[in-house]
Enzyme design. Sequence first.
Site, short mmCIF file in Angstrom:
data_model
loop_
_atom_site.label_atom_id
_atom_site.label_comp_id
_atom_site.label_asym_id
_atom_site.label_seq_id
_atom_site.Cartn_x
_atom_site.Cartn_y
_atom_site.Cartn_z
N SER A 162 0.83 -1.21 0.00
CA SER A 162 0.00 0.00 0.00
C SER A 162 0.87 1.26 0.00
O SER A 162 0.34 2.37 0.02
CB SER A 162 -0.95 0.00 1.20
N ASN A 176 -2.52 -2.44 13.19
CA ASN A 176 -3.97 -2.23 13.07
C ASN A 176 -4.43 -0.96 13.78
O ASN A 176 -5.17 -0.15 13.21
CB ASN A 176 -4.73 -3.44 13.62
N HIS A 217 -39.42 22.95 -10.22
CA HIS A 217 -39.53 22.14 -11.45
C HIS A 217 -38.87 22.84 -12.64
O HIS A 217 -39.25 22.60 -13.78
CB HIS A 217 -40.99 21.82 -11.81
N SER A 267 -13.76 26.43 -27.95
CA SER A 267 -13.90 25.24 -28.79
C SER A 267 -12.81 25.26 -29.84
O SER A 267 -12.41 26.33 -30.32
CB SER A 267 -15.28 25.26 -29.45
N LYS A 307 -17.45 30.08 -29.21
CA LYS A 307 -17.86 29.36 -28.00
C LYS A 307 -17.10 29.78 -26.75
O LYS A 307 -15.90 30.02 -26.78
CB LYS A 307 -17.65 27.86 -28.22
N ASN A 314 -17.25 27.79 -23.27
CA ASN A 314 -17.91 26.66 -22.62
C ASN A 314 -17.65 26.65 -21.11
O ASN A 314 -16.55 26.93 -20.66
CB ASN A 314 -17.41 25.35 -23.24
N GLU A 319 -18.88 22.17 -15.57
CA GLU A 319 -19.22 20.80 -16.00
C GLU A 319 -18.37 19.77 -15.27
O GLU A 319 -18.85 18.70 -14.89
CB GLU A 319 -19.05 20.67 -17.52
N TYR A 337 -9.74 -6.66 12.48
CA TYR A 337 -9.06 -6.17 11.28
C TYR A 337 -9.04 -7.24 10.19
O TYR A 337 -8.80 -8.42 10.45
CB TYR A 337 -7.61 -5.77 11.60
N LYS A 353 -8.22 3.63 2.23
CA LYS A 353 -7.53 4.91 1.97
C LYS A 353 -7.79 5.41 0.56
O LYS A 353 -7.84 6.62 0.32
CB LYS A 353 -6.04 4.74 2.20
#
Length: 465
Positions: free
Chosen positions: A24, A111, A157, A284, A290, A292, A297, A324, A332
């Site tokens: 790890s 542990n 809505h 773009s 454009k 964007n 996003e 454990y 992690k």
Amino acid sequence: MSAKPWGGAFDEKTDPLVEKFTESISFDHRLAPVDIRGSQAHARMLTKVGLLSEQECQLIVATLDTIGGEIARGEMEWKTELEDIHMHIESALIQRIGDVGRKLHTGRSRNDQVSTDLKLYVRECLTQLDQLLLELQRAFVDRCDGDADVVLPGFTHLQRAQPVMAAHYWLAYCEKFQRDRDRLADCLKRVNVLPLGAAALAGTSLPIDRHESAQLLGFVADDLSPAVAANSLDVSSDRDFLAEAIFDMSLIAVHLSGWAEEWILWCTTEFGFLKLPDAYTTGSSIMPQKRNPDVLELIRGKSARVIADVTQILTLLKGLPLAYNRDLQEDKLAFFDAFDTVYACVELAPRVVRRAKLQLESINARLEEGFLDATTLMEYLISRGVPMRTGHEVVGKLVRLCESKGCKLAELSLPELQVACDKIEADVSNYVGVRNVVARLSSFGSGGRNPVLERVASWKSRLQS
Ligand code: ARG
């Protein structure tokens, strides 16, 4: 002597493929500073109870500082065969100070060590995140003065519903992010309970003082008394605090995603509510006109990862018997990914909030569209004794009339209104039209001018400190 600290009973070397599979260090090296802090506190506690001498303790603490410095400068080489950050640091210590270093792991196991490290790390991360969220709230609150006279259509809505002061809109996000901050603070209560000294799963026969460790590492309750986890078996398996922290971050990501989606819509020609600064849009490669909203996003898109991280940690935990299990090593990955992702989003968001411009001309040009005053007109009828359902029907009919005539409620003549309901009088003109509506919304927490001004003042003083 076996090369592995745990290899005493083994007579075959670990397959290198197993080493590669079980390591790890490639991701838990981030825990190095907290692992060192945890070990130094552990050494001090061992000294207090007589398991280490004062000189041994000083040597361990100083050498750990040196090792920490080397790691920070990128001078330590990560070795797959040393598995994780805990074994890297311990073996570097032993390499330098021999038998004294071999005493450090007294009364603990990896542990409880990894759990302690994680809690120290999570505590720092949540504190950093809280600070960033505060900056984000300030960005929203700071918009309130600049947009003090602006009225926005509110939507349900995604259909025009009722008008609200623009500040009400800005403060809506302050509230959401305050709940996020409250959740982080609440999570910290569970984080701030010391696992160390639970050892592998059963505690230890050695005379350790876990309350001392807790005090040294700042694992304290609200009243500053040391907070120590009371069941070693539970400690060994507990990752609730991590699941909670990841969930809390996922909700931050979801809040940011909803906000980003809203602003992506608001930036369209169709809405025309908002203009993003060039620094926060991208062009773009083929369409020269454009701009964007890629940043927004991606904020929306990255929430998917954090939601996936919640699923990962819960799925990881769901089938684990006490105590454990090595599965837990994967915890992690979920936390680091969620934290890095949310951190990056919350770091950027205040800049976008501060610099985006409301397109007042186009907002105002259509502000009287969509019958935003219909509900207040109904409330006018209610205050003149008309039952709510009747008032609703009356105004519904008036809306139909306006639609057929192509006009607004405020443009109907008094006789036309009185045909619909004889309770209507000349003062009705003070109840229709968006400006009248925001002057009248007065209930606590509503979007009208006066309640919103109060909330702005209260948020300003709250966020100052
Ligand atoms: N790298 C391990 C983890 O992250 C540390 C604990 C190892 N414990 C063990 N019993 N093998 O979970």
